[in-house]
Structures are given as structure tokens and as C-alpha cells.
Design a protein around this motif. Structure first.
Motif, PDB file in Angstrom:
ATOM      1  N   THR A   1      -8.362  -3.792   3.727  1.00  0.00           N
ATOM      2  CA  THR A   1      -8.635  -2.442   3.224  1.00  0.00           C
ATOM      3  C   THR A   1      -8.502  -1.413   4.336  1.00  0.00           C
TER       4      THR A   1
ATOM      5  N   ARG B   1       1.811  -5.715 -11.409  1.00  0.00           N
ATOM      6  CA  ARG B   1       0.643  -6.359 -10.793  1.00  0.00           C
ATOM      7  C   ARG B   1       0.849  -7.857 -10.625  1.00  0.00           C
TER       8      ARG B   1
ATOM      9  N   ARG C   1      -1.805   4.258   4.721  1.00  0.00           N
ATOM     10  CA  ARG C   1      -1.601   5.290   3.693  1.00  0.00           C
ATOM     11  C   ARG C   1      -1.848   6.680   4.256  1.00  0.00           C
TER      12      ARG C   1
ATOM     13  N   GLY D   1       0.364   2.192  -3.519  1.00  0.00           N
ATOM     14  CA  GLY D   1      -0.958   2.780  -3.360  1.00  0.00           C
ATOM     15  C   GLY D   1      -2.071   1.739  -3.419  1.00  0.00           C
ATOM     16  N   SER D   2      -3.245   2.165  -3.853  1.00  0.00           N
ATOM     17  CA  SER D   2      -4.412   1.279  -3.865  1.00  0.00           C
ATOM     18  C   SER D   2      -4.236   0.092  -4.810  1.00  0.00           C
ATOM     19  N   ARG D   3      -3.483   0.280  -5.896  1.00  0.00           N
ATOM     20  CA  ARG D   3      -3.261  -0.834  -6.831  1.00  0.00           C
ATOM     21  C   ARG D   3      -2.468  -1.960  -6.168  1.00  0.00           C
TER      22      ARG D   3
ATOM     23  N   SER E   1      -4.884  -0.929   4.955  1.00  0.00           N
ATOM     24  CA  SER E   1      -4.293  -0.201   3.840  1.00  0.00           C
ATOM     25  C   SER E   1      -4.598   1.292   3.921  1.00  0.00           C
ATOM     26  N   LEU E   2      -5.857   1.632   4.146  1.00  0.00           N
ATOM     27  CA  LEU E   2      -6.242   3.044   4.229  1.00  0.00           C
ATOM     28  C   LEU E   2      -5.574   3.721   5.422  1.00  0.00           C
TER      29      LEU E   2
ATOM     30  N   ALA F   1      -2.350  -2.581  -2.926  1.00  0.00           N
ATOM     31  CA  ALA F   1      -3.205  -3.212  -1.929  1.00  0.00           C
ATOM     32  C   ALA F   1      -4.182  -4.179  -2.586  1.00  0.00           C
ATOM     33  N   ALA F   2      -4.786  -3.756  -3.703  1.00  0.00           N
ATOM     34  CA  ALA F   2      -5.770  -4.601  -4.388  1.00  0.00           C
ATOM     35  C   ALA F   2      -5.134  -5.879  -4.915  1.00  0.00           C
TER      36      ALA F   2
ATOM     37  N   SER G   1       0.827  -1.205   0.000  1.00  0.00           N
ATOM     38  CA  SER G   1       0.000   0.000   0.000  1.00  0.00           C
ATOM     39  C   SER G   1       0.862   1.257   0.000  1.00  0.00           C
TER      40      SER G   1
END
Length: 215
Positions: free
Chosen positions: A172, A117, A179, A35-37, A175-176, A39-40, A31
Motif C-alpha cells: 500500500t 479484476r 500514484r 488506481g487503487s482497484r 502504491s500510494l 493495487a487491491a 497502481s
């Protein structure tokens, strides 16, 4: 599976997921780096591994793993070695980051990381799937909530979907949260500290797995 039984399963699994482990640590690291990518991709790899483990538990592979100590030891050694490899790689990367920060002026931009990815997904898949204690835990945990008067495949599907949603939500949140801290603290120092910390934790988790017993 009745609604009451499902509720107990969901609550119990949530408690086990909140506690930080290798998967959470990987999500936090990716994360910050991507970033969000990141984490996903990490969560997706973890969920695929969890799905494979649940399917193997449903097929009774977990019981086989318990009954064959050499197989358990082999999986344990491989899983521990991979975690320690990640930790050592992080520690080496932290030294390079610290050296680059010393050489660059304080106003220089934070280092950028090329996002791959497939690599992030594969790493999360291996971290989540390489721990044999996960399969043994689920082999002991999931049958407690099975209603043998109802179809077993449907119940395992419901439990996996519950696991997937729980893992996705918890990761999530982590992660948030990390960040947000990353944005307030500043990139360069935060990344260097995260690399050192995560490297040491990965090594420690590898040693812990290596010395773990089946029960």
C-alpha cells in the motif's frame, strides 16, 4: 510462540518485504494503470499465493522441493518464463504507447485501461506463486521461530497473518507513493517510462530466477 519471538519474526519479515521484487513491481504497475482497484487486486492475489505457500511449508512440501532437484528446476523454469513473458509484453506495450503518443497531439488525454479484476488477481497470484525460492526461503525462515512446545497450526496461522498484514502495508505504501509521483509527473511520459522500466526489470528477474541456485 511468545510475543518476543513474534516480534522478531515480524521485524525480520518486514525487512525482506521492503526490498522491491516482482510482487512490488506488479503492484506499482497496476497502481498506475488502474488506481487503487488495481493495487487491491494485486495485493489480494499475492496474499492468496502467500497463504498457499505457507500451508505447503507447514505440510513439509518445501523440504520435498529441496530434496527433488528436477522438481525445483521445473518450477524455476516455469516461474522464470512467466516473468520474462510479462516483461516482453510490457516492452511491446511501451512501443505501442510511444507510437500513439507521437501520433496524438500533446493535449490528448492519457490512454485508459479496461480494468479486469480477475485478470489482475490471477496475474499477481501467478507471479507470487511461481517462484520456488519463495517456498524454500519460507521453509528455512519460518521454522526458526516455531515453539515446538506449542501447537504448530496456530503458530503457522499467526505467522501467515503477520505476513499478510506486512505485505498489505508495504505494498500500500508503494502504491500510494507511486500514484503520487504519477499525478505530479504526468500520465503519458510516466506510463511509457514505467512500461519500459518494468518490462526490463521483469525480464531481468526472470533471468535471475532461471540462474538461481536452491541455496
Amino acid at each position: 510462540m511468545s510475543f518476543h519471538t513474534w516480534l522478531l519474526f515480524a521485524a525480520a519479515y518486514l525487512l525482506t518485504t521492503i526490498s522491491p521484487g516482482p510482487n512490488v513491481l506488479l503492484v506499482i504497475r497496476n497502481s498506475v494503470r488502474y488506481g487503487s482497484r488495481g493495487a487491491a487486486a494485486s495485493v489480494a492475489g499475492n496474499l492468496l499465493a502467500q497463504g498457499i505457500v505457507v500451508a505447503l511449508v507447514a505440510l513439509g512440501v518445501g523440504a520435498v522441493l529441496v530434496a527433488l532437484p528436477p522438481l525445483f528446476v521445473a518450477m524455476k523454469v516455469l516461474g522464470a518464463a512467466y516473468l520474462m513473458y510479462l516483461g516482453i509484453r510490457q516492452l511491446r506495450s511501451a512501443r505501442k504507447t510511444q507510437a500513439s503518443q507521437t501520433a496524438q497531439p500533446a493535449s490528448a488525454a492519457s490512454p485508459a485501461y479496461a480494468f479486469d479484476r480477475r485478470k489482475v488477481f490471477r496475474e499477481a497470484l501467478l507471479v507470487s506463486g511461481s517462484n520456488p525460492k519463495t517456498m524454500i526461503f519460507l521453509s528455512a525462515f519460518m521454522p526458526q521461530f516455531i515453539d515446538h512446545e506449542r501447537g504448530l497450526p496456530e503458530q503457522f496461522i499467526v505467522m501467515y497473518l503477520t505476513i499478510a498484514v506486512t505485505v498489505a502495508l508495504v505494498h500500500t505504501v508503494y502504491s500510494l507513493g507511486v500514484r503520487g509521483i504519477h499525478q505530479r509527473v504526468g500520465a503519458s511520459r510516466w506510463i511509457a517510462a514505467l512500461k519500459r522500466g518494468s518490462g526490463l526489470v521483469f525480464v531481468a528477474l526472470g533471468i535471475k530466477l532461471l540462474t538461481a541456485q536452491r541455496a
